[in-house]
Design an enzyme around this catalytic site. Structure first.
Site, short mmCIF file in Angstrom:
data_model
loop_
_atom_site.label_atom_id
_atom_site.label_comp_id
_atom_site.label_asym_id
_atom_site.label_seq_id
_atom_site.Cartn_x
_atom_site.Cartn_y
_atom_site.Cartn_z
CD GLU A 296 7.69 -0.36 7.57
OE1 GLU A 296 6.72 -1.07 7.23
OE2 GLU A 296 7.89 0.78 7.13
CG ASP B 42 -0.35 -0.09 2.52
OD1 ASP B 42 0.90 -0.18 2.59
OD2 ASP B 42 -1.08 -0.07 3.53
CB SER B 43 4.59 1.72 -0.17
OG SER B 43 4.82 0.54 -0.91
CD GLU C 138 0.40 -1.61 7.91
OE1 GLU C 138 0.02 -0.81 8.80
OE2 GLU C 138 0.94 -1.25 6.85
CG ASP D 214 0.35 -4.07 2.03
OD1 ASP D 214 0.49 -4.99 2.85
OD2 ASP D 214 1.19 -3.18 1.84
CE LYS E 290 3.18 -6.05 3.73
NZ LYS E 290 2.72 -4.86 4.49
O1 KIV Z 1 3.60 -1.14 1.61
C1 KIV Z 1 4.78 -1.53 1.61
O2 KIV Z 1 5.57 -1.26 0.70
C2 KIV Z 1 5.22 -2.34 2.75
C3 KIV Z 1 6.69 -2.63 2.87
C4 KIV Z 1 7.39 -1.43 3.32
C5 KIV Z 1 6.95 -3.80 3.72
O3 KIV Z 1 4.43 -2.74 3.55
#
Ligand code: KIV
Length: 271
Positions: free
Chosen positions: A189, A51-52, A122, A90, A120
């Site tokens: 992280e 989600d980056s 969090e 994510d 994924k």
């Molecule tokens: O969203 C992302 O890129 C991440 C990584 C930094 C692990 O969760």
């Protein structure tokens, strides 16, 4: 006769075998077809549609605004490019916290519409119900502890997490719980390397670090950062393999000059 060599795809089971053998896992982010194709051909084990994308692709300050449908757009573009890597996507902020029924609906939607291989999420014990419900549908889940950017307004800063004894102990407990719930791997992280190493030693599932030192089972970086495209972001853990910002800037400036001076196109570059 054409000899078509079947590509052996990376699976969640193989990642666990890699940990058992002591072979490190390499993971990078991708959000689009072209980048994912290059990364997959290079031989990466896992591609994370993080989600980056909210920061890197859409220019938001945090990861909170990105939607489930936007994540599906990015993940489906990546999946179309990939032959070998395991593709993890994510679940975005708001799609799984607090309501396990909605979490399952989100996870099924993103898996169905993107073709990704795993999600994924969090958090630790506080998202137990959502993780367990998603796992009952046969969807593999990767956990994410330490600095969890979807909770940035709770933390207030992006500094290193779990330096204090109490937070470190809770993180270790949460990591064990995530393994117990059935997660196939965990991302840690921005936490102290000694703590991350301890977590990796205590778990049988792979622990993949970003800013978590070398004692874990694998590493992940945001591709645009490691390529030096995002030159304003310089955390200590980031190794830059290229300075693409400058290379691209030079290429764009040269193109502008060539167009303005009528150097481009030449006789050979037209019909
Ligand atoms: O969203 C992302 O890129 C991440 C990584 C930094 C692990 O969760």
């Amino acid at each position: 006769m054409s000899v078509h060599k079947e590509v052996k795809k990376v699976t969640t089971h193989q990642l666990q075998e890699m940990k058992r053998r002591g072979e490190k896992i390499a993971m990078l982010t991708a959000y689009d077809y072209t980048m994912a194709k290059i990364i997959d051909h290079a031989g990466i084990d896992v591609i994370l549609v993080g989600d980056s994308a909210s920061n890197v692709m859409a220019g938001h300050e945090t990861t909170l605004p990105i939607t489930l449908n936007e994540m599906i757009y990015h993940a489906s573009s990546v999946v179309r490019a990939v032959d070998r890597a395991l593709v993890v996507v994510d679940l975005p902020f708001g799609s799984y916290q607090g309501n396990s029924k909605e979490a399952l609906t989100s996870a099924i939607k993103i898996m169905k519409e993107s073709g990704a291989h795993a999600v994924k999420m969090e958090g630790g014990r506080e998202i137990k119900d959502s993780i367990e419900r998603i796992l009952t549908a046969g969807i593999p889940v990767m956990g994410h502890l330490g600095l969890t950017p979807q909770s940035i307004y709770k933390f207030g800063t992006y500094t290193v997490r779990a330096r204090e004894e109490q937070e470190a102990a809770r993180l270790l407990e949460d990591a064990k719980l995530l393994e117990e719930f059935g997660c196939f791997a965990i991302v840690l992280e921005k936490i102290p390397a000694t703590l991350a190493g301890k977590v990796a030693k205590n778990l049988t599932i792979p622990v993949i670090g970003i800013g978590a030192g070398g004692g874990v089972d694998g590493q992940v970086l945001v591709t645009h950062d490691m390529l030096g495209m995002t030159h304003e972001f310089s955390p200590r853990f980031l190794r830059r393999y290229l300075n693409l910002y400058d290379s691209m800037n030079n290429a764009f400036q040269q193109y502008i000059k060539d167009v303005k001076s009528r150097d481009f196109p030449s006789e050979n570059e037209q019909y």
